[in-house]
Design a protein around this motif. Structure first.
Motif, PDB file in Angstrom:
ATOM      1  N   SER A 180      -0.195   9.204  12.264  1.00 17.58           N
ATOM      2  CA  SER A 180      -0.466  10.586  11.642  1.00 17.58           C
ATOM      3  C   SER A 180      -1.232  11.387  12.397  1.00 17.58           C
ATOM      4  O   SER A 180      -0.983  12.651  12.665  1.00 17.58           O
ATOM      5  N   MET A 212       8.368  -0.650   2.147  1.00 19.22           N
ATOM      6  CA  MET A 212       7.473   0.601   1.687  1.00 19.22           C
ATOM      7  C   MET A 212       6.012   0.468   2.388  1.00 19.22           C
ATOM      8  O   MET A 212       5.626   1.476   2.944  1.00 19.22           O
ATOM      9  N   ARG A 213       5.556  -0.694   2.080  1.00 19.60           N
ATOM     10  CA  ARG A 213       4.058  -0.774   2.782  1.00 19.60           C
ATOM     11  C   ARG A 213       3.989  -0.618   4.290  1.00 19.60           C
ATOM     12  O   ARG A 213       3.281  -0.088   5.004  1.00 19.60           O
ATOM     13  N   GLU A 225       4.536   2.913   5.370  1.00 23.87           N
ATOM     14  CA  GLU A 225       3.303   3.558   5.295  1.00 23.87           C
ATOM     15  C   GLU A 225       2.062   3.358   6.248  1.00 23.87           C
ATOM     16  O   GLU A 225       1.539   4.187   6.680  1.00 23.87           O
ATOM     17  N   ARG A 285       3.346   5.316   9.400  1.00 25.56           N
ATOM     18  CA  ARG A 285       2.876   6.430   9.371  1.00 25.56           C
ATOM     19  C   ARG A 285       1.408   7.036   9.477  1.00 25.56           C
ATOM     20  O   ARG A 285       0.982   7.790   9.942  1.00 25.56           O
ATOM     21  N   GLU A 286       0.492   5.965   8.667  1.00 19.91           N
ATOM     22  CA  GLU A 286      -0.877   6.288   8.989  1.00 19.91           C
ATOM     23  C   GLU A 286      -1.275   5.954  10.295  1.00 19.91           C
ATOM     24  O   GLU A 286      -2.378   6.731  10.634  1.00 19.91           O
ATOM     25  N   GLN A 339       9.980   5.722   2.067  1.00 19.61           N
ATOM     26  CA  GLN A 339       9.166   6.598   1.471  1.00 19.61           C
ATOM     27  C   GLN A 339       9.205   6.771   0.138  1.00 19.61           C
ATOM     28  O   GLN A 339      10.348   6.871  -0.443  1.00 19.61           O
ATOM     29  N   GLU A 388       8.321  10.828   9.829  1.00 25.08           N
ATOM     30  CA  GLU A 388       7.009  10.594   9.646  1.00 25.08           C
ATOM     31  C   GLU A 388       6.245  11.270   8.612  1.00 25.08           C
ATOM     32  O   GLU A 388       5.043  10.659   8.251  1.00 25.08           O
ATOM     33  N   SER A 425      -7.322   5.802   5.121  1.00 25.46           N
ATOM     34  CA  SER A 425      -6.070   5.001   4.815  1.00 25.46           C
ATOM     35  C   SER A 425      -6.643   3.392   4.462  1.00 25.46           C
ATOM     36  O   SER A 425      -5.751   2.703   3.710  1.00 25.46           O
ATOM     37  N   SER A 432       0.916  -1.242  -0.147  1.00 22.39           N
ATOM     38  CA  SER A 432       0.013  -0.043  -0.011  1.00 22.39           C
ATOM     39  C   SER A 432       0.615   1.154   0.062  1.00 22.39           C
ATOM     40  O   SER A 432       1.977   1.280   0.649  1.00 22.39           O
ATOM     41  N   ASN A 433       0.562   2.203  -0.837  1.00 24.71           N
ATOM     42  CA  ASN A 433       1.100   3.564  -0.781  1.00 24.71           C
ATOM     43  C   ASN A 433       0.217   4.519  -1.541  1.00 24.71           C
ATOM     44  O   ASN A 433      -0.402   4.087  -2.474  1.00 24.71           O
ATOM     45  N   LYS A 434       0.311   5.655  -1.130  1.00 26.72           N
ATOM     46  CA  LYS A 434      -0.557   6.728  -1.787  1.00 26.72           C
ATOM     47  C   LYS A 434      -0.100   7.229  -3.096  1.00 26.72           C
ATOM     48  O   LYS A 434      -1.061   7.386  -3.910  1.00 26.72           O
TER      49      LYS A 434
END
Length: 317
Positions: A82, A71-72, A75, A78-79, A228, A265, A162, A10-12
């Protein structure tokens, strides 16, 4: 995307691809058959240096699948943090242009927003250098919400953004195979360069979306320390025609995104550019957009307008 553990990635940033796929193109039969994206050449010298550095540490060289999995995980962390982290506010200046067949600008509009690092709604501050009218402010707010629903709408309530983003991306993850093709320094930080190669054997439910994904050339520059996405490029490599080009033709799509690191973050988009060229029936639409963010600073109650406060009542530190 595939990964060794079988867990979803998952990543934006790849959500930009999903946004493109969610645009209102006609669902038609008789699509032109064309080949999928070819793998990009690898920088063997840099990959060899990575392997030698890992061997010197008594480790194995990192793989593309491991990079994507990290990366997933980054993320997800961070979610999760946040809402508790310091929130940053910044200015986002957006320029949109309509173009004619010669690439000349026929219409241009600029908008300045106050944006936030925690994904709350951005606030429209200026339109073409002046204060927006109440009608413009409300129309912009509705359009932003409409875009969010187009990406995030899952048909289910009670889920966070998210979670919805993750589920949306999971629907497409098996369509792409990650390849480590080299390294590069972005903003004085080393990154891995990953290409997401479409897998033509994996068919998506929508034939239109599947064809688009098969033609998407996607490159991600992933921070080697924090995993990131520091930069992304997404491009349609071949035009796609529907009904032999009589009904519609998707001629060009290109997105370039650079992210800025504010804290370990918090990463936010600093520069975004986009170009779309599509013909639907007798109309041709060419569109160019650029966005530049600046004036990053920790948010306080004093510098956040009331219209920018979240509905959940979270207190900004």
């Amino acid at each position: 995307m595939h990964n060794n553990s079988g867990k979803p990635c998952s990543n934006k940033i790849p959500m930009m691809v999903l946004f493109i796929a969610g645009t209102s193109l006609p669902v038609l039969t008789g699509c032109q058959a064309i080949a999928t994206v070819d793998p990009l050449p690898q920088d063997l010298q840099k990959l060899k240096a990575l392997a030698e550095a890992a061997e010197a540490r008594g480790e194995q060289a990192i793989t593309a699948e491991e990079i994507v999995e990290k990366m997933r995980d980054a993320e997800m962390r961070r979610e999760a943090t946040s809402k508790k982290s310091l929130v940053y506010t910044f200015l986002r200046n957006v320029v949109t242009e309509d173009l004619n067949s010669l690439g000349e600008t026929t219409k241009r509009k600029t908008k300045t927003y106050q944006a936030f690092s925690d994904n709350r709604d951005q606030v429209l501050l200026k339109v073409d250098g002046r204060k927006p009218t109440p009608k413009e402010f409300e129309a912009d707010r509705k359009e932003n919400r409409k875009r969010q629903r187009r990406i995030l709408d899952s048909g289910k309530k009670g889920k966070s953004d998210s979670e919805i983003r993750g589920r949306k991306f999971d629907q497409y993850r098996d369509k792409f195979i990650p390849r480590l093709i080299g390294t590069e320094v972005i903003a004085d930080r080393p990154t891995y360069i990953i290409q997401l190669v479409p897998d033509p054997s994996h068919k998506l439910k929508s034939s239109v979306v599947d064809r688009m994904m098969n033609q998407m050339l996607t490159k991600l520059w992933i921070d080697q320390e924090e995993f990131q996405v520091a930069k992304a490029e997404i491009e349609l490599t071949h035009p796609i025609s529907f009904l032999a080009g009589i009904a519609a033709s998707l001629r060009a799509i290109k997105f370039t995104i650079h992210q800025k690191r504010l804290t370990p973050e918090i990463w936010v988009d600093q520069n975004v550019s986009a170009f779309i060229d599509v013909r639907i029936l007798l109309g041709t639409f060419r569109f160019r957009m650029s966005s530049e963010s600046s004036d990053f600073k920790p948010a306080t109650k004093r510098n956040i307008p009331t219209s920018g406060l979240r509905d959940d009542g979270v207190v900004v530190k």
